[in-house]
Scaffold this motif. Structure first.
Motif, mmCIF file in Angstrom:
data_model
loop_
_atom_site.group_PDB
_atom_site.id
_atom_site.type_symbol
_atom_site.label_atom_id
_atom_site.label_comp_id
_atom_site.label_asym_id
_atom_site.label_seq_id
_atom_site.Cartn_x
_atom_site.Cartn_y
_atom_site.Cartn_z
ATOM 1 N N LEU A 118 -9.029 16.434 -27.872
ATOM 2 C CA LEU A 118 -8.662 16.723 -26.487
ATOM 3 C C LEU A 118 -8.087 15.501 -25.792
ATOM 4 N N ASN A 119 -8.593 14.326 -26.141
ATOM 5 C CA ASN A 119 -8.170 13.109 -25.448
ATOM 6 C C ASN A 119 -7.216 12.255 -26.278
ATOM 7 N N SER A 127 -5.611 16.599 -22.898
ATOM 8 C CA SER A 127 -6.194 16.908 -21.597
ATOM 9 C C SER A 127 -5.244 16.539 -20.468
#
Length: 366
Positions: A118-119, A127
């Motif tokens: 996600l990061n 994200s």
């Protein structure tokens, strides 16, 4: 402060429109006015994935450079107002894979190897809480900026005068070119979706002697389109004996290259691929590992590789084919949605809600 609207995945198959501040562009970055975003075959899977939100989805990005810093202009060789296509990877630029120009395998962005997906910065998967937020192709603008040591050098391509939805199709043709860049070979392709049709185009453009595409009865319109895309033969596996037909077309020898674009979970396509392969053939298989018959692969001396994204070179070549005007790419681009309809666009790609969807696009300005 000017605002940018974006479709944000906030949960499992949940999207809402949010506004973000229009980012201030530093000298080494740019801002792209997104004109069309293609919905890829992997997007429905990502849309269903829990614990992967909030993100702005979309990695098949084409548009016009709206703002550009001087360092970025010199580095990328583009100017404000240029029509461009973005490669979705944001690599480290110092590992062995980046040095080879194969950014999809950079350990900083490799979806299968990073610890925090996600990061990790990658268009369509990161994200939107990470500034400058617009890491996707489904806002009206998105950022192209320097991250870590990445300058996105050589990663902006110049499409020719094709309509925007056609240009976003270059991303689904890119993986095809990775696996079927062959000459004087017989090629068997399973699945007449956007990937399978891209493989058909790529195989024929590369000089394959015979291209065979396999589908089902419900795929009749797509099989007919495949013939216009360059397929020499199409097979309805529900109406014909697949093994008998392929062997008749190849004089009993089998095929040199097999590409599975279906991801069939039953293992049937994998078994058919191995059974129809000539000795020494190359297979691109997309099924489950427990279905791969290692003993048969050894007996036939087959080379097997799973599909993994697209290289910069493959996307460049896809753009040339699309820009050539030789192929009816416009017929592949079946459905176009607005920004408020991103949910419907992703479901359409998954075969839900509408029928006949092949390459689905989102136009943020529609």
């Amino acid at each position: 402060m000017l605002k940018v609207r974006a479709a944000v995945k906030v949960g499992v198959e949940q999207t809402e429109i949010q506004e973000f501040d229009r980012p201030v562009i530093p000298p080494e970055a740019g801002l792209l006015r997104v004109e069309s975003s293609g919905v890829g075959g992997s997007d429905p899977e990502l849309y269903r994935k829990p614990d992967h939100a909030p993100i702005i989805m979309g990695h098949e990005n084409v548009g016009t450079i709206e703002e550009l810093g001087p360092v970025a202009a010199a580095r990328w060789g583009v100017r404000q107002g240029d029509r461009v296509a973005l490669h979705e990877y944001l690599p480290c630029w110092h590992c062995e894979w980046c040095m080879k120009g194969d950014f999809r395998l950079c350990m900083e962005v490799d979806f299968f190897n990073v610890k925090d997906r996600l990061n990790t910065l990658r268009f369509g998967m990161s994200s939107c809480n990470i500034e400058p937020h617009l890491w996707g192709a489904m806002p009206s603008t998105c950022t192209c900026r320097r991250t870590r040591s990445c300058t996105r050098f050589r990663k902006i391509c110049r499409p020719s005068g094709r309509p925007w939805p056609c240009l976003s199709a270059m991303v689904c043709s890119g993986p095809a070119l990775m696996v079927v860049r062959v000459q004087c070979k017989t090629v068997l392709i399973f699945g007449p979706g956007q990937q399978g049709l891209g493989c058909t185009l790529a195989a024929k453009a590369a000089g394959s002697i015979c291209v065979i595409l396999v589908g089902m009865t419900r795929d009749r319109a797509r099989l007919d389109l495949a013939l216009r895309m360059g397929a020499d033969h199409v097979i309805d596996a529900q109406e014909e004996d697949l093994h008998q037909r392929v062997m008749a077309l190849t004089g009993g020898r089998g095929v040199d290259v097999v590409v599975d674009t279906t991801g069939d979970p039953t293992g049937q396509v994998v078994n058919d691929a191995v059974a129809l392969a000539a000795k020494g053939a190359y297979l691109s298989l997309n099924g489950l590992e427990q279905h791969v018959p290692i003993k048969e692969i050894k007996k036939r001396y087959l080379t097997v590789r799973a599909p993994r994204g697209r290289s910069y070179g493959a996307v460049e070549l896809a753009l040339r084919y699309i820009g050539s005007g030789k192929y009816p790419i416009n017929e592949v681009c079946s459905h176009d949605y607005g920004l408020d309809q991103v949910h419907d666009a992703i479901l359409a790609t998954a075969g839900r809600g509408v029928s006949g969807a092949i390459h689905v696009t989102v136009n943020p300005w529609r």
